[in-house]
Design a protein around this motif. Structure first.
Motif, PDB file in Angstrom:
ATOM      1  N   LYS A 152     -55.618  -7.465  46.192  1.00  0.00           N
ATOM      2  CA  LYS A 152     -56.618  -6.399  46.277  1.00  0.00           C
ATOM      3  C   LYS A 152     -56.851  -5.745  44.917  1.00  0.00           C
ATOM      4  O   LYS A 152     -57.952  -5.297  44.607  1.00  0.00           O
ATOM      5  CB  LYS A 152     -56.182  -5.333  47.289  1.00  0.00           C
ATOM      6  CG  LYS A 152     -56.332  -5.777  48.735  1.00  0.00           C
ATOM      7  CD  LYS A 152     -56.023  -4.631  49.676  1.00  0.00           C
ATOM      8  CE  LYS A 152     -56.314  -5.019  51.115  1.00  0.00           C
ATOM      9  NZ  LYS A 152     -56.201  -3.880  52.038  1.00  0.00           N
ATOM     10  N   ARG A 153     -55.775  -5.692  44.103  1.00  0.00           N
ATOM     11  CA  ARG A 153     -55.921  -5.099  42.772  1.00  0.00           C
ATOM     12  C   ARG A 153     -56.583  -6.066  41.795  1.00  0.00           C
ATOM     13  O   ARG A 153     -57.243  -5.646  40.846  1.00  0.00           O
ATOM     14  CB  ARG A 153     -54.545  -4.676  42.235  1.00  0.00           C
ATOM     15  CG  ARG A 153     -53.941  -3.474  42.948  1.00  0.00           C
ATOM     16  CD  ARG A 153     -52.788  -2.891  42.158  1.00  0.00           C
ATOM     17  NE  ARG A 153     -51.682  -3.824  42.014  1.00  0.00           N
ATOM     18  CZ  ARG A 153     -50.665  -3.920  42.864  1.00  0.00           C
ATOM     19  NH1 ARG A 153     -50.636  -3.132  43.942  1.00  0.00           N
ATOM     20  NH2 ARG A 153     -49.695  -4.775  42.667  1.00  0.00           N
ATOM     21  N   GLU A 163     -60.173  -3.894  47.269  1.00  0.00           N
ATOM     22  CA  GLU A 163     -59.553  -2.802  48.024  1.00  0.00           C
ATOM     23  C   GLU A 163     -60.213  -2.566  49.375  1.00  0.00           C
ATOM     24  O   GLU A 163     -59.637  -1.925  50.254  1.00  0.00           O
ATOM     25  CB  GLU A 163     -59.572  -1.498  47.207  1.00  0.00           C
ATOM     26  CG  GLU A 163     -60.943  -0.952  46.882  1.00  0.00           C
ATOM     27  CD  GLU A 163     -61.495  -1.488  45.566  1.00  0.00           C
ATOM     28  OE1 GLU A 163     -62.372  -0.810  44.986  1.00  0.00           O
ATOM     29  OE2 GLU A 163     -61.074  -2.576  45.135  1.00  0.00           O
TER      30      GLU A 163
END
Length: 216
Positions: free
Chosen positions: A154-155, A161
């Motif tokens: 997600k990062r 995100e």
């Protein structure tokens, strides 16, 4: 620009997962971005030139890929800086407004579902072969590891995100393929540029020699 593009196409293309449509769209937007940013200007500092090249490459990749979460996230993030907005609008044209809108769906890679199913089957098979207490502990540990790796993804992925599960996997695979294609195309564009400079140098050298012989 047309000469540079023809020189690029003269280099052998290795097999990549990105489509020819993606490559053509990327090259078109990339060359346009470099031209509009004025990267050939002698007034530019090295840092300004590097920033302009990176911006053009990222925008070209996002536009060439189309409506994915990560491509929209890239354009939206870049457009937050006022100094980039004019260049972004010039490069993207009518696609600018479309790419800064939130994406509520994602392009599916069929292969990702197969990977997930195969992983689930493998986990189930292993679970059945373990005793209950040990199997329960392994299951908990696996969930923790998956959660941690999901947070890492997600990062790493622009707009990641807002994604979960198979959607996140789809975007990750798609982003990785596009990045690989971007790197390959930029390397070949750089070689074409160097070949163009060398060709121009050779022409000038021959002209100079011809002039000197003429004087004699």
């Amino acid at each position: 620009m047309p000469r540079l593009l023809s020189l690029y196409l003269a280099f052998p293309i290795t097999t990549m997962q990105a489509s020819n449509t993606f490559k053509q769209a990327f090259l078109k937007r990339m060359l346009l971005g470099l031209q509009l940013a004025g990267v050939s200007s002698k007034c530019m500092t090295i840092q300004e030139r590097k920033s302009a090249i990176k911006l053009s490459a990222d925008v070209a990749m996002a536009c060439a890929r189309g409506s994915t979460n990560w491509s929209r996230a890239i354009v939206t993030d870049l457009s937050k800086q006022e100094k980039n907005k004019v260049l972004l609008r010039s490069i993207l044209g009518k696609d600018f407004e479309r790419l800064i809108k939130p994406c509520h769906h994602t392009w599916k890679i069929p292969r990702s579902k197969k990977i997930l199913k195969r992983s689930f089957r493998e986990c189930s098979r292993r679970r059945k072969g373990l005793r209950a207490p040990h199997g329960l502990a392994t299951s908990v540990l696996a969930r923790v590891l998956v959660k941690k790796r999901t947070q890492v993804l997600k990062r790493l992925i622009p707009g990641g995100e807002y994604l979960d599960g198979s959607y996140l996997l789809d975007e990750t695979l798609d982003y990785a393929i596009s990045l690989r294609a971007q790197v390959d195309l930029m390397q070949r564009l750089s070689k074409a540029f160097e070949a163009s400079k060398l060709g121009s140098h050779n022409v000038c050298t021959l002209q100079a020699r011809g002039d000197s012989y003429a004087d004699k």
